[in-house]
Write a protein that holds these residues in place. Structure first.
Motif, short mmCIF file in Angstrom:
data_model
loop_
_atom_site.label_atom_id
_atom_site.label_comp_id
_atom_site.label_asym_id
_atom_site.label_seq_id
_atom_site.Cartn_x
_atom_site.Cartn_y
_atom_site.Cartn_z
N GLU A 66 51.65 26.47 37.19
CA GLU A 66 52.01 27.91 37.07
C GLU A 66 51.05 29.10 36.57
OE1 GLU A 66 54.80 29.18 38.81
OE2 GLU A 66 55.58 27.09 38.92
N ALA A 67 50.36 28.69 35.53
CA ALA A 67 49.23 29.47 34.87
C ALA A 67 48.21 29.52 35.78
CB ALA A 67 48.85 29.04 33.62
N LEU A 79 47.75 32.19 38.26
CA LEU A 79 47.24 33.61 37.94
C LEU A 79 45.94 33.75 37.85
CD1 LEU A 79 50.10 34.22 35.19
CD2 LEU A 79 50.10 35.09 37.59
N PHE A 137 43.12 37.42 34.63
CA PHE A 137 43.74 36.32 33.71
C PHE A 137 42.67 35.24 33.80
CE2 PHE A 137 47.23 38.82 35.46
CZ PHE A 137 48.30 38.47 34.61
N TYR A 173 47.87 35.66 26.79
CA TYR A 173 48.96 35.40 27.57
C TYR A 173 49.37 33.76 27.59
CZ TYR A 173 46.71 33.55 31.88
OH TYR A 173 45.84 32.55 32.49
N ILE A 181 52.30 31.10 29.65
CA ILE A 181 53.20 30.88 30.55
C ILE A 181 54.35 29.95 29.78
CG2 ILE A 181 53.95 30.09 32.96
CD1 ILE A 181 52.18 32.50 32.94
N THR A 198 60.81 30.66 33.92
CA THR A 198 59.62 30.75 33.69
C THR A 198 59.35 32.08 33.31
OG1 THR A 198 58.88 28.87 35.29
CG2 THR A 198 57.25 30.23 34.64
N TYR A 199 58.36 32.25 32.31
CA TYR A 199 58.03 33.69 31.76
C TYR A 199 56.51 33.85 31.38
CZ TYR A 199 63.16 33.85 30.69
OH TYR A 199 64.44 33.71 30.70
N LEU A 200 56.14 35.05 31.70
CA LEU A 200 54.62 35.54 31.36
C LEU A 200 54.90 36.08 30.01
CD1 LEU A 200 51.68 35.98 31.72
CD2 LEU A 200 52.47 37.86 33.10
N PHE A 227 57.20 36.87 36.44
CA PHE A 227 56.35 37.10 37.39
C PHE A 227 56.73 36.12 38.51
CE2 PHE A 227 54.68 33.53 35.23
CZ PHE A 227 54.06 32.53 36.31
N ILE A 251 54.57 41.44 38.77
CA ILE A 251 55.09 41.43 37.21
C ILE A 251 56.17 42.53 37.02
CG2 ILE A 251 53.94 41.68 34.97
CD1 ILE A 251 51.46 40.93 36.20
#
Length: 317
Positions: free
Chosen positions: A56-57, A60, A80, A101, A103, A110-112, A125, A135
């Motif tokens: 997921e990261a 970004l 990012f 940041y 993830i 799932t959060y940022l 996101f 976002i």
């Protein structure tokens, strides 16, 4: 750990950057902005075993472009990096804000999580079918801890209504930053308080010179002769006076003794009053653009003096 953020600067674009970062309505900010150490207890918190999602990261990582909510003609970029750094940059003004940041996953969501100036902000996101990064509710509360160069806190939440969603378009997979971009450092409230005191002192000294000249018709380089009760040195600053011309101008400096403090210099100069057409003593106060322990250059005595190189004007009266 403290996370870097920008401060009070001499540039109005810093305030615009803070506004861009404060993406939340007043109702929602309390839910999403918390001290970094307490972010794990948000809702039921990030679990003790935070699940990192490299896949997921990776979505970004790269450089994205957004526009400010109030002016679509001013594009910003958000970078990012693969090592957890996040940068918001105004590419033409060469100034930016740095954050970090992660993830994370909690209960299948799932959060940022963004960490900024010692605070954390949790947001959601997604990437839509057009490849846009969406976002939701990004809010960086430490932005409000900063003042611009006049010492006034920027009014953001409560006075500026911000949208709670950002759309960003990927413009590059590259995360290399332009070396000329400035990322002003986090400034603690203690440092701001010391600098505020120094600004007060330079103003008092300038007014002392004005009163002294009114009575004596010349300027002095002796601080004690001004009768202000100010010593020539304190724990954090030294106070110095240079008479540029005993009948025309005097420069005073409140010089920092610590590397993290800004310095201040003031000028009192004699000029003609356009209203009364007689000589009056004007005052100019300047602040160093960056922390410095180096003596400022001398003022150039013109009909309208300006701050020396490396300094910005705070007030003139």
């Amino acid at each position: 750990m403290q996370y870097p953020l920008f401060k009070n600067s001499s540039h109005r674009w810093l305030t615009k950057l803070t506004i861009t970062l404060a993406i939340a309505s007043g109702v929602n900010t309390a839910l999403f902005a918390m001290p970094h150490n307490n972010l794990a207890s948000l809702g039921q918190a990030i679990a003790a075993d935070t699940i990192e999602l490299p896949a997921e990261a990776q979505k970004l990582v790269g450089t994205w472009q957004l526009t400010t909510p109030n002016n679509e003609s001013e594009p910003y970029t958000m970078v990012f990096t693969s090592d957890g750094k996040l940068y918001l940059i105004h590419p033409t003004r060469k100034i930016g804000v740095a954050a970090e940041y992660q993830i994370n996953s909690l209960n299948g969501e799932t959060y940022l999580d963004v960490f900024h100036g010692g605070f954390g902000s949790r947001t959601t996101f997604s990437i839509n079918a057009k490849g846009q990064l969406i976002i939701q509710q990004l809010f960086m509360p430490a932005a409000m801890q900063y003042s611009n160069y006049t010492g006034n806190l920027p009014a953001i939440v409560g006075n500026v209504l911000m949208p709670n969603m950002l759309r960003l378009v990927r413009i590059s997979n590259d995360t290399k930053l332009d070396a000329s971009i400035e990322f002003p450092s986090f400034v603690s409230s203690a440092t701001l308080a010391l600098q505020s005191g120094a600004k007060t002192y330079i103003g008092v000294i300038n007014r002392g010179h004005q009163a002294f000249f009114l009575e004596k018709e010349y300027f002095t380089n002796k601080l004690e002769e001004l009768g202000l009760g100010i010593e020539t040195e304190s724990k954090n600053y030294t106070y110095q006076i240079v008479v540029l011309d005993s009948k025309k101008a005097v420069q005073s400096t409140v010089l920092a003794k610590e590397d993290n403090l800004k310095s201040y210099t003031g000028l009192v100069y004699i000029t003609k009053s356009p209203e009364m057409k007689e000589d009056i003593a004007r005052s100019l106060i300047c602040e160093s653009q960056k922390p410095t322990r180096k003596m400022p250059p001398k003022f150039n005595l013109t009909s309208n003096p300006t701050c020396p190189e490396g300094y910005i004007e705070l007030s003139r009266y």
